[in-house]
Design a protein around this motif. Structure first.
Motif, PDB file in Angstrom:
ATOM      1  N   UNK A  30      -6.499  -1.026  14.438  1.00 39.14           N
ATOM      2  CA  UNK A  30      -5.478  -1.500  13.503  1.00 39.14           C
ATOM      3  C   UNK A  30      -4.129  -0.931  13.927  1.00 39.14           C
ATOM      4  N   UNK A  31      -3.039  -1.545  13.445  1.00 36.38           N
ATOM      5  CA  UNK A  31      -1.725  -1.003  13.796  1.00 36.38           C
ATOM      6  C   UNK A  31      -1.560   0.385  13.170  1.00 36.38           C
ATOM      7  N   UNK A  32      -0.906   1.290  13.883  1.00 34.28           N
ATOM      8  CA  UNK A  32      -0.649   2.624  13.342  1.00 34.28           C
ATOM      9  C   UNK A  32       0.834   2.757  13.042  1.00 34.28           C
ATOM     10  N   UNK A  33       1.160   3.640  12.122  1.00 32.08           N
ATOM     11  CA  UNK A  33       2.576   3.890  11.767  1.00 32.08           C
ATOM     12  C   UNK A  33       3.326   2.591  11.513  1.00 32.08           C
ATOM     13  N   UNK A  34       2.694   1.676  10.792  1.00 29.20           N
ATOM     14  CA  UNK A  34       3.276   0.360  10.512  1.00 29.20           C
ATOM     15  C   UNK A  34       3.637  -0.411  11.774  1.00 29.20           C
ATOM     16  N   UNK A  35       3.069  -0.008  12.881  1.00 27.69           N
ATOM     17  CA  UNK A  35       3.305  -0.733  14.125  1.00 27.69           C
ATOM     18  C   UNK A  35       4.677  -0.515  14.728  1.00 27.69           C
TER      19      UNK A  35
END
Lengths: 276, 342
Positions: free
Chosen positions: A157-162
């Motif tokens: 999944x994306x991390x740190x809002x991507x």
């Protein structure tokens, strides 16, 4: 995020009748008459990628998905399904070479495509596939690219809002789950990932996206792939033969299921269970 | 010919790894001069027990902060680049399989994963492993040293000629940080291999699922035929009543009707019970590999043509539910009678 998901179309070997495992003098096995399927680990990799895409699109993150396979035209049906599932590009490297036991060639072609044609940030694929059962392709791909590799992946999944192009990767390690925030580029290898059967596209998406032409590349155009073809990774296949799984297979008859159970228990299991 | 056994002391499966590699060494490399054991470890207090499980006189320890493949690979490469052995043997788990392939690639050698036999003589070594989802056996000749081999999952060998424990061990300690401080790993193209800096943070959560499948003496295995989670729950109740451990085939685990820790087969547990009853399992070869060491297999399946029927000792062609119900009744009745007799 540019993600390259690699997959293989394989025969459904569990459909092969027991007597049909005939190996010819070039160690080939006729499997053409059983239906084909996505290699199960690759199927999970494709679905895990789509789940990442769902989240990335919700967050308006830049995203490009490419699906790549090496093989014959029979893979095109699967590639078109992937278009319908919103993969942006579907590529087949056309080849009729026998690379069942040459994962070095698959890894060389994938790594060259990823580095030179696709500029991928993340490569994801199944850890191994039936037929060759080599369990090497993602690992060699990582080595050829000098990228790190995470095995046993079950979710991304994306991390740190991507915002920093980072990924959160969950993988099965030993007897637990390792959750890592990582910076691409990297190779992800998928094995058993429960609940990751590939989704089915809607009819609307089939009509809207599923008709795009598959991009076909000739394997001969992959110079590193050809160079790798001249080696066998140090392993030469020298034999292939059926494994005999046969036991007595004594069938217990009876009028009803309960009667059969009684015969099984009294004649065969009671004494055995008593010794446990 | 020289060899090294490479063990992951950060893993809970270390004792099984050590046993499997020792068994393989005794079965296939018995005539070789004494090799060495390389142990990757991260907990100082476990060091001595890890050393004690080693099968060689020479033990080289590599201490790491945690098991991280890039760090371990580079440390191995730096440790071995000057005095490379002919054979490197790795355990048959995910980490061992990964190391064998990537280490061989960096060292310019040849690798094979999941092998169960080796002929190492004067010529090229010959290894065997399963292919075609365990329906076929493939034989390979290896051409380039070092030969980096990982064992088949669940490999066990009973040669009956185990070597006595070495009288005195020689232990050399290394630290991955020091090994890797002056020299990065070298990739296949001579360029720098990646280190662990791509990992920004991590969290490991131990699974609370436990299973005794690999040591179980009685297993009740359920397959796709149980149809759904509630079907499996019924099987689990029966298993609890009759004293069997529950295992499942891949479709059951993939549908999340049971946790992955219950999976039997080449990608799950390799078991060897006295008795294995299968219910609603067709018997794909990849599953069968996980129960083939059973002393007795009794299959229940509605399809007489299912592969499990030919691969079982005893078979009932019928719905599994009424068969299990009656078996449970009989076993419970027998337990009650035995209890009264006491």
């Amino acid at each position: 995020m540019q993600i390259l998901a690699c997959f293989k179309v394989v025969p459904d070997l569990d459909q092969m009748p027991a007597g049909d495992w005939l190996v010819d003098d070039r160690f080939r096995v006729e499997t053409g008459y059983v239906k084909n399927m996505l290699n199960p680990y690759d199927e999970s990799a494709l679905e895990i990628t789509l789940r990442y895409a769902d989240q990335a699109r919700r967050g308006n993150l830049p995203l490009n998905l490419t699906a790549l396979t090496i093989g014959s035209k029979q893979a095109d049906t699967y590639l078109k399904t992937l278009y319908a599932l919103r993969y942006d590009k579907a590529v087949r490297v056309a080849s009729d070479r026998d690379i069942r036991f040459l994962p070095e060639i698959a890894a060389a072609v994938i790594s060259e495509y990823a580095a030179e044609k696709n500029r991928a940030d993340v490569l994801i694929m199944g850890m191994q596939s039936g037929v060759g059962d080599n369990a090497k392709t993602p690992l060699l791909t990582a080595e050829y690219l000098n990228w790190p590799c995470i095995t046993g992946v079950v979710a991304i999944e994306p991390a740190n809002n991507g915002t920093k192009n980072l990924l959160k990767v969950k993988s099965m390690v030993d007897s637990g789950i390792l959750e890592q925030t990582v910076r691409p580029p990297l190779v992800l290898a998928v094995s058993n990932a429960p609940g990751t059967y590939l989704r089915v596209p809607t009819l609307k998406d089939k009509v809207e996206y599923g008709k795009k032409p598959v991009e076909v590349q000739e394997m001969d155009n992959f110079k590193t792939g050809l160079a790798a073809a001249n080696t066998s990774g140090g392993c030469r296949l020298t034999g292939l033969k059926p494994i005999n799984h046969r036991r007595e297979g004594l069938i217990i008859d009876g009028e009803t299921a309960a009667e059969k159970a009684r015969i099984l228990y009294h004649s065969y299991l009671r004494e055995r269970l008593g010794k446990l | 010919m020289t060899y090294a056994l490479v063990l992951n002391g950060c893993s809970k499966t270390y004792p099984d790894q050590a046993k499997a590699l020792t068994g393989f060494r005794d079965a296939f490399l018995a005539g070789f001069p004494q090799g060495k054991t390389i142990i990757i470890f991260n907990e100082e207090e476990k060091k001595q027990s890890l050393i004690n499980a080693s099968a060689t006189v020479l033990v080289e320890l590599i201490k790491v902060e945690r098991y991280q493949p890039e760090t371990v690979l580079t440390a191995l490469q730096n440790l071995e680049h000057e005095s490379c052995r002919d054979f490197y043997l790795f355990p048959g788990d995910q980490a061992g399989s990964e190391l064998s392939v990537r280490f061989a690639s960096r060292m310019g050698g040849s690798s094979l994963a999941n092998i169960y036999s080796l002929e190492a003589g004067a010529g090229s070594p010959v290894c065997r492993r399963a292919a075609y989802n365990n329906y076929l056996e493939a034989e390979f000749s290896l051409d380039r040293k070092p030969y980096c081999l990982s064992l088949q999952k669940g490999f066990s060998a009973h040669t009956g000629k185990e070597k006595p424990k070495p009288p005195e061990m020689k232990v050399i300690e290394h630290n991955a940080k020091e090994l890797n401080s002056n020299k990065a790993g070298t990739g296949i193209n001579g360029t720098g291999a990646p280190d662990d800096s791509f990992v920004l943070d991590y969290k490991y959560t131990e699974s609370d699922e436990t299973t005794n499948l690999e040591s179980a003496r009685f297993i009740l295995a359920a397959g796709r035929g149980v149809k759904n989670r509630s079907g499996l729950e019924k099987v689990e109740k029966t298993a609890a009543a009759i004293g069997a451990e529950v295992g499942v085939s891949r479709p059951v685990a993939m549908n999340a009707w049971a946790p992955l820790s219950k999976l039997i087969g080449v990608s799950g547990h390799m078991t060897g019970p006295e008795l294995c009853i299968t219910a609603g399992i067709s018997g794909a070869a990849a599953f069968y590999a996980g129960i083939e060491k059973s002393a007795c297999i009794a299959a229940i399946n509605t399809d007489p043509g299912a592969p499990i029927i030919r691969s079982s000792d005893l078979a009932i062609i019928d719905d599994y539910e009424p068969v299990l119900e009656e078996l449970e009744r009989l076993i419970m009745e027998n337990k009650r009678i035995e209890g009264e007799d006491r």
